[in-house]
Design a protein around this motif. Structure first.
Motif, short mmCIF file in Angstrom:
data_model
loop_
_atom_site.label_atom_id
_atom_site.label_comp_id
_atom_site.label_asym_id
_atom_site.label_seq_id
_atom_site.Cartn_x
_atom_site.Cartn_y
_atom_site.Cartn_z
N HIS A 1 42.71 -17.99 39.83
CA HIS A 1 41.70 -18.48 39.62
C HIS A 1 40.34 -17.98 40.38
O HIS A 1 39.03 -18.52 40.05
N ASN A 2 40.62 -17.24 41.51
CA ASN A 2 39.55 -16.95 42.30
C ASN A 2 38.95 -15.50 41.78
O ASN A 2 39.29 -14.40 42.48
N GLY A 3 38.36 -15.46 40.69
CA GLY A 3 37.75 -14.25 40.21
C GLY A 3 38.64 -13.30 39.43
O GLY A 3 38.32 -12.25 39.12
N GLY A 4 39.82 -14.03 38.80
CA GLY A 4 40.57 -13.42 37.92
C GLY A 4 39.95 -13.15 36.44
O GLY A 4 39.09 -14.04 36.36
N HIS A 5 40.66 -12.46 35.50
CA HIS A 5 40.32 -12.72 34.36
C HIS A 5 41.32 -13.11 33.47
O HIS A 5 42.60 -12.91 33.73
N TRP A 6 41.04 -13.82 32.39
CA TRP A 6 41.82 -14.96 31.85
C TRP A 6 41.87 -14.82 30.22
O TRP A 6 40.55 -15.14 29.73
N PRO A 7 42.81 -14.08 29.52
CA PRO A 7 42.55 -13.65 28.00
C PRO A 7 42.50 -15.20 27.29
O PRO A 7 42.07 -15.12 26.19
N CYS A 8 43.11 -16.34 27.81
CA CYS A 8 43.32 -17.41 27.12
C CYS A 8 41.70 -18.01 26.90
O CYS A 8 41.89 -18.82 26.14
N LEU A 9 40.86 -17.42 27.51
CA LEU A 9 39.47 -17.95 27.33
C LEU A 9 38.79 -17.00 26.02
O LEU A 9 37.34 -17.45 25.69
N LEU A 10 39.55 -16.45 25.45
CA LEU A 10 38.85 -15.50 24.47
C LEU A 10 38.23 -16.23 23.31
O LEU A 10 37.30 -16.13 22.75
N TRP A 11 39.13 -17.24 23.06
CA TRP A 11 38.88 -18.03 21.61
C TRP A 11 37.16 -18.71 21.86
O TRP A 11 36.55 -18.86 21.09
N ALA A 12 37.18 -19.11 23.24
CA ALA A 12 35.93 -19.88 23.15
C ALA A 12 34.62 -18.93 23.48
O ALA A 12 33.76 -19.34 23.03
N PHE A 13 35.15 -17.75 23.86
CA PHE A 13 33.99 -16.83 24.11
C PHE A 13 33.57 -16.37 22.61
O PHE A 13 32.31 -16.27 22.27
N THR A 14 34.60 -16.23 21.92
CA THR A 14 34.25 -15.67 20.29
C THR A 14 33.51 -16.70 19.59
O THR A 14 32.51 -16.46 18.92
N ASP B 1 50.37 -5.05 27.48
CA ASP B 1 50.99 -5.68 28.61
C ASP B 1 51.59 -6.94 28.41
O ASP B 1 51.89 -7.69 29.38
N ARG B 2 52.27 -7.09 27.24
CA ARG B 2 53.15 -8.30 26.85
C ARG B 2 52.52 -9.66 27.06
O ARG B 2 53.16 -10.44 27.58
N TRP B 3 51.29 -9.61 26.88
CA TRP B 3 50.59 -11.20 26.60
C TRP B 3 50.75 -11.63 28.11
O TRP B 3 51.02 -12.71 28.34
N MET C 1 54.37 -12.85 28.32
CA MET C 1 54.65 -13.95 27.29
C MET C 1 54.08 -15.11 27.29
O MET C 1 54.44 -16.12 27.18
N GLN C 2 52.76 -15.21 27.86
CA GLN C 2 51.95 -16.13 28.06
C GLN C 2 51.35 -16.57 26.99
O GLN C 2 50.78 -16.02 26.38
N VAL C 3 51.76 -17.97 26.20
CA VAL C 3 51.55 -18.45 24.89
C VAL C 3 50.04 -18.50 24.62
O VAL C 3 49.39 -17.82 23.65
N TRP C 4 49.28 -18.96 25.62
CA TRP C 4 47.91 -19.22 25.10
C TRP C 4 47.04 -17.63 25.22
O TRP C 4 46.00 -17.71 24.60
N SER C 5 47.56 -16.77 25.80
CA SER C 5 47.00 -15.62 25.66
C SER C 5 47.01 -15.40 24.24
O SER C 5 46.13 -14.36 23.66
N ALA C 6 48.23 -15.35 23.77
CA ALA C 6 48.49 -14.86 22.46
C ALA C 6 47.67 -15.56 21.48
O ALA C 6 46.89 -15.16 20.31
N ALA C 7 47.67 -17.05 21.42
CA ALA C 7 46.89 -18.08 20.44
C ALA C 7 45.49 -17.50 20.51
O ALA C 7 44.73 -17.65 19.34
N SER C 8 44.99 -17.53 21.69
CA SER C 8 43.63 -17.29 21.92
C SER C 8 43.06 -16.03 21.03
O SER C 8 42.18 -16.03 20.29
N LEU C 9 44.01 -15.05 21.04
CA LEU C 9 43.75 -13.68 20.26
C LEU C 9 43.56 -13.72 18.82
O LEU C 9 42.90 -13.37 18.11
#
Ligand code: GLC
Length: 475
Positions: free
Chosen positions: A366-379, A405-407, A426-434
């Motif tokens: 949470h301290n400055g990492g990158h989270w692919p699950c936020l991609l849906w909102a960015f798009t 990187d296997r989600w 295999m983090q599900v919201w990484s995949a759903a977001s994409l």
């Protein structure tokens, strides 16, 4: 097409395998399928993690799982336990639930923070639930569901809890640390932006869905007032661009009385060094947190994107937020969309802010990492502001790497170049977001439907009058 079929297949398979069935019915998706989970609760369905799964299934024309989920979470509310001897008011919705072992007859077991690390309160759950209910109604036309006595009662209970008087002096919602996606201590107590955006979304939605009968009249009046004042408050006081920074830099302090401009008594000395030179003239963003003598200047990306998607930011602000992403691309997107907050807290500040949390060391998690699950909102936000180019660039970066990187759940480093040290795979919201992002980029019908799920400021002129700062002469 930006995203290859191999990548899409892999994401779809992960999502399908994550579905939880109760009495033969799909009721949600697991947070992660990694056989070596970093914490046991990742094998539960989290309300916030289910949101991208739900939006994806609604876009695909498969609303059943969303309906079951909405019903399930509403029922689970009855399980609210006593935590640390404290019996809370009803209304809170759980962070997550798991299925009972081998028995379909028993209800799933909810976690209201009574099992969660740090006993944190899931303030965002009921807010997401309400927004999801609206998206479901928009997708299916099933207004009867929202108007049924059970759902009306649910909407009322939400309002009663979230509008409760709380020693507040501002229209924003006061919450403890770790009460939303950032569910560990990170100095996000007070009035964090993400909660304000979700709160605004919930008020907006409830106004639409709660029937205007006598019993609801008072609540609806309060709901509308709070929504309008909150919107103006966020637009004026959370906004930061170079003009506003100049105003704050030259603020008078210790002003007493009604006619003051520095209403929260912000000391110019509290402006952090990094912001001068980092904030481009053309860009701007909504601040992370605001309270008496307190501005958290960190940029929290999800709160900003939700503010665009819910029409909480004005259209000019929305455009400048997206410009900030473009102008600070290396730091905010880098090698994986999306930086969760910028910058990281380091050294003594890290120790004080996080309680010396090793998972939240600088530029991680949470301290400055990158989270692919936020991609849906960015798009979604990029498309709403006419910046398809940014959405495409982000998708092109995320798609191949995520599958390779296997989600992964999150990435570390200033540019998000490393798989998170303690990230699940295999983090599900990484995949759903994409998958959502792909739909929005490639399928105009999905884009229109998604746009209808999100909120629009129907009446942009209806600002509530609040004191605004005017440039002050230097003392
Ligand atoms: C972490 C995240 C939280 C998420 C949960 C399950 O605790 O901080 O936002 O809901 O994992 O994925």
């Amino acid at each position: 097409m930006i995203t290859s079929e191999t990548v899409l297949d892999s994401a779809r398979q992960l999502l399908e395998r994550s579905i939880l069935y109760h009495s033969g019915q799909p009721v949600g998706t697991l947070a992660a399928l990694d056989p070596a989970l970093v914490a046991p609760n990742y094998a539960e369905c989290f309300v916030r993690d289910f949101v991208p799964s739900a939006l994806f299934y609604l876009l695909e024309g498969k609303p059943e799982i969303v309906l079951n989920f909405l019903n399930m979470v509403l029922d689970l509310r009855a399980q609210q336990p006593i935590i640390l001897g404290h019996e809370r008011a009803p209304g809170l919705m759980p962070a997550s639930f798991r299925l009972p072992n081998d028995s379909d007859d028993e209800m799933p077991i909810a976690d209201f923070g009574d099992r969660a690390i740090g006993r944190v309160a899931p303030v965002d759950s009921a807010l997401w639930w309400t927004l999801l209910l609206r998206a479901y109604v928009v997708a299916t036309g099933d207004l009867e569901l929202a108007r049924s006595p059970r759902f009306q009662e649910g909407l009322r209970a939400n309002l009663q809890l979230y509008l409760k008087e709380n020693f507040e002096t501002s229209p924003s919602l006061l919450v403890p640390d770790a009460s939303f996606m950032i569910d560990r201590r990170m100095g996000v107590h007070g009035h964090p932006l993400e909660i304000q955006a979700l709160f605004y979304g919930m008020l907006y939605t409830t106004q639409e869905l709660l029937l205007p009968v006598e019993e609801n009249r008072y609540l609806l009046t309060m709901c509308k007032k709070r929504m309008q004042t909150l919107r103006s408050y966020v637009r004026i006081y959370y906004w930061l661009d170079s003009e506003r920074l100049n105003e704050i830099h030259r603020f008078q302090s210790e002003e007493f009385g009604h006619d003051v401009t520095n209403i929260l008594n912000i000391y110019p000395e509290s402006i952090p060094g990094w912001i001068d030179g980092w904030l481009p003239r053309a860009g701007g963003y909504l601040l992370g947190n605001l309270g008496p003598s307190r501005i958290d200047f960190r940029l929290f990306t999800f709160g900003n994107l939700l503010s665009i998607l819910f029409g909480l930011a004005t259209s000019q602000q929305a455009a400048r937020i997206m410009q900030l992403f473009e102008l600070r691309w290396e730091e905010l997107i880098g090698e994986m969309p999306l930086k969760i907050c910028y910058p990281a807290v380091e050294g003594e500040e890290w120790a004080h802010t996080t309680g010396s949390d090793p998972k939240n060391r600088p530029w991680s998690y949470h301290n400055g990492g990158h989270w692919p699950c936020l991609l849906w909102a960015f798009t979604g936000a990029a498309l709403r502001t006419g910046r398809q180019d940014l959405a495409e660039r982000a998708q092109a970066i995320a798609a191949p790497r995520l599958e390779q990187d296997r989600w992964a759940e999150y990435y570390d480093g200033r540019r998000g170049s490393l798989i998170g040290r303690r990230a699940n795979l295999m983090q599900v919201w990484s995949a759903a977001s994409l998958l959502i992002s792909h739909h929005l980029l490639e399928n105009p019908a999905a884009r229109d439907l998604f746009d209808a799920f999100m909120l629009r400021d129907e009446n942009p002129e209806s600002e509530v009058s609040l004191p605004r700062a005017t440039p002050q002469p230097a003392p």
